[in-house]
Design an enzyme around this catalytic site. Structure first.
Site, PDB file in Angstrom:
ATOM      1  N   THR A 169      -1.195  32.826   7.882  1.00 32.20           N
ATOM      2  CA  THR A 169      -1.463  34.263   8.001  1.00 32.20           C
ATOM      3  C   THR A 169      -2.925  34.561   8.270  1.00 32.20           C
ATOM      4  OG1 THR A 169       0.363  34.798   6.544  1.00 32.20           O
ATOM      5  CG2 THR A 169      -1.349  36.449   6.713  1.00 32.20           C
ATOM      6  N   THR A 179       0.730  25.753  -7.549  1.00 31.55           N
ATOM      7  CA  THR A 179       2.032  26.146  -6.996  1.00 31.55           C
ATOM      8  C   THR A 179       1.930  27.575  -6.484  1.00 31.55           C
ATOM      9  OG1 THR A 179       4.401  26.091  -7.474  1.00 31.55           O
ATOM     10  CG2 THR A 179       3.019  26.970  -9.213  1.00 31.55           C
ATOM     11  N   GLN A 199      12.118  22.938 -14.328  1.00 31.69           N
ATOM     12  CA  GLN A 199      12.152  24.104 -13.443  1.00 31.69           C
ATOM     13  C   GLN A 199      11.376  25.267 -14.057  1.00 31.69           C
ATOM     14  OE1 GLN A 199      16.365  25.926 -13.626  1.00 31.69           O
ATOM     15  NE2 GLN A 199      16.792  23.788 -13.206  1.00 31.69           N
ATOM     16  N   CYS A 200      10.833  25.091 -15.267  1.00 29.49           N
ATOM     17  CA  CYS A 200       9.978  26.135 -15.848  1.00 29.49           C
ATOM     18  C   CYS A 200       8.668  26.206 -15.070  1.00 29.49           C
ATOM     19  CB  CYS A 200       9.626  25.814 -17.298  1.00 29.49           C
ATOM     20  SG  CYS A 200      11.028  25.920 -18.385  1.00 29.49           S
TER      21      CYS A 200
HETATM   22  N1  ASP Z   1       4.172  32.092   6.682  1.00 30.03           N
HETATM   23  C1  ASP Z   1       2.756  31.998   6.478  1.00 30.03           C
HETATM   24  C2  ASP Z   1       2.398  30.523   6.434  1.00 30.03           C
HETATM   25  O1  ASP Z   1       2.606  29.873   5.447  1.00 30.03           O
HETATM   26  C3  ASP Z   1       2.385  32.652   5.204  1.00 30.03           C
HETATM   27  C4  ASP Z   1       0.916  32.640   4.865  1.00 30.03           C
HETATM   28  O2  ASP Z   1       0.078  32.025   5.442  1.00 30.03           O
HETATM   29  O3  ASP Z   1       0.585  33.351   3.913  1.00 30.03           O
HETATM   30  O4  ASP Z   1       1.939  30.001   7.417  1.00 30.03           O
END
Ligand code: ASP
Length: 343
Positions: free
Chosen positions: A16, A169, A281-282
């Site tokens: 993004t 994460t 999975q927590c």
């Molecule tokens: N879909 C985008 C990616 O992981 C999301 C991002 O960059 O925030 O490339």
């Protein structure tokens, strides 16, 4: 004596941070790296030597493949002696997987490799991309009083926090606070100044030893998330298929799973020939198969504890160990050892 200018390599993979709206269809698409740098003229205020390389094509990180991790490791190793640090611009969706993978692939790291990205494109008025990139660059250039890298680790910088890559994460798809490190403290926090948490930062045992790059990865890993109502057929498909050498069990709480006989039988059968690794999975906390009878039954069936590994880190660690070792016994032994601060 005049201090040498820090030199950094920015590696742009996509995400993004470098996307803009396509007016034709209203979706976000990647754009050229030089345009990102034009959007962040503040970088020019640092007295650093900044070079950049861009992937071609640049990608949404949902398209990340192990081959791209190998390419990243290869760039870092080829350019290792030319730069003081590396900043990798990457999409947020799989950033924690990539940072985990690179942490295992780069052994004996004495320089920072900092992943960053953003939730809003760098050209958007309220973007978080500028802050993230500027601080990541400053951290990648930071040295201690002995002239060593302040953070010689693979990390993620996001929303004012620097966290260890293999502990991190993705937390949120729409908040600026997109990442968390639930089981390990931040390595640094950026406010008016950048405060380093020195006691939490890993240092190489020998600052002068050469970087060792482990490019081999074995991707034959499945992930089985335990849930109420899980059936023998579903478990059997994932545990007993010929396409996996290892399966990560995402279990409840401190490492528990159903105690039904059919479930334990199939676990025991699979554990005879495969590597079964237990992660919780927590969101936070650790596997301890000695607390409950249901956990103990898994342990007795041959399941290995993943401790407080994230799923991303468990996957990367398995890819790495299996890629480099043919013997499952040896892989199992090393899974329980802390190799890069991941557990
Ligand atoms: N879909 C985008 C990616 O992981 C999301 C991002 O960059 O925030 O490339």
């Amino acid at each position: 004596m005049k201090e040498k200018k820090a030199s950094l390599l920015l590696i742009y993979t996509g995400g993004t941070i470098g996307m803009k709206m396509d007016p034709e269809n209203g979706t976000l698409c990647p754009f050229d790296f030089s345009q990102i740098l034009d959007e962040v003229p503040e970088l020019g205020k640092f007295a650093y030597k900044l070079d950049a390389v861009s992937f071609d094509p640049i990608i949404d990180s949902s398209d990340i493949e192990p081959a791209i991790w190998q390419e990243l490791a290869d760039i870092v190793s080829r350019k290792y002696n030319d730069y003081d640090g590396f900043v990798i611009l990457h999409g947020t969706d799989t950033m924690a997987y990539s940072a985990s993978a690179l942490s295992f692939m780069l052994e004996g790291l004495a320089k920072p490799v900092i992943f960053t990205g953003s939730q809003l494109p760098v050209g958007a008025p309220r973007t978080d991309g500028k802050e993230n990139l500027i601080s990541a660059v400053e951290i990648a250039a930071a040295k201690d009083e002995d002239g060593h890298a302040r953070v010689p680790e693979v990390c993620i910088f996001f929303n004012n926090r620097l966290t260890r890559g293999n502990r991190t994460t993705k937390l949120s798809s729409d908040e600026f606070r997109a990442f968390a490190s639930p089981n390990y403290p931040p390595l640094a926090e950026a406010g008016i100044s950048i405060k380093y948490n020195d006691s939490a930062i890993r240092k190489p045992s020998d600052w002068n030893s050469a970087l060792e790059v482990h490019e081999k990865l074995d991707t034959r890993v499945g992930i089985l998330k335990i849930h109420p109502g899980i059936t023998l057929e579903v478990v059997g498909d994932i545990l007993c298929g010929s396409s996996t050498r290892a399966v990560i069990l995402e279990t409840y709480g401190s490492g528990n799973a159903p105690s039904k006989q059919w479930f334990l039988d199939i676990i025991r059968k699979a554990a005879g020939s495969k590597i079964l690794l237990n992660v919780t999975q927590c969101f936070s906390g650790s596997v301890n198969m000695d607390i409950y009878a249901n956990g103990k039954a898994l342990k007795e069936s041959g399941v290995i504890s993943g401790g407080d590994l994230t799923t991303e880190s468990a996957l990367a660690k398995l890819f790495h160990l299996m890629g480099n070792l043919g013997d499952n016994k040896e892989v199992k032994r090393l899974l329980t050892e802390n190799l890069r601060g991941e557990m």
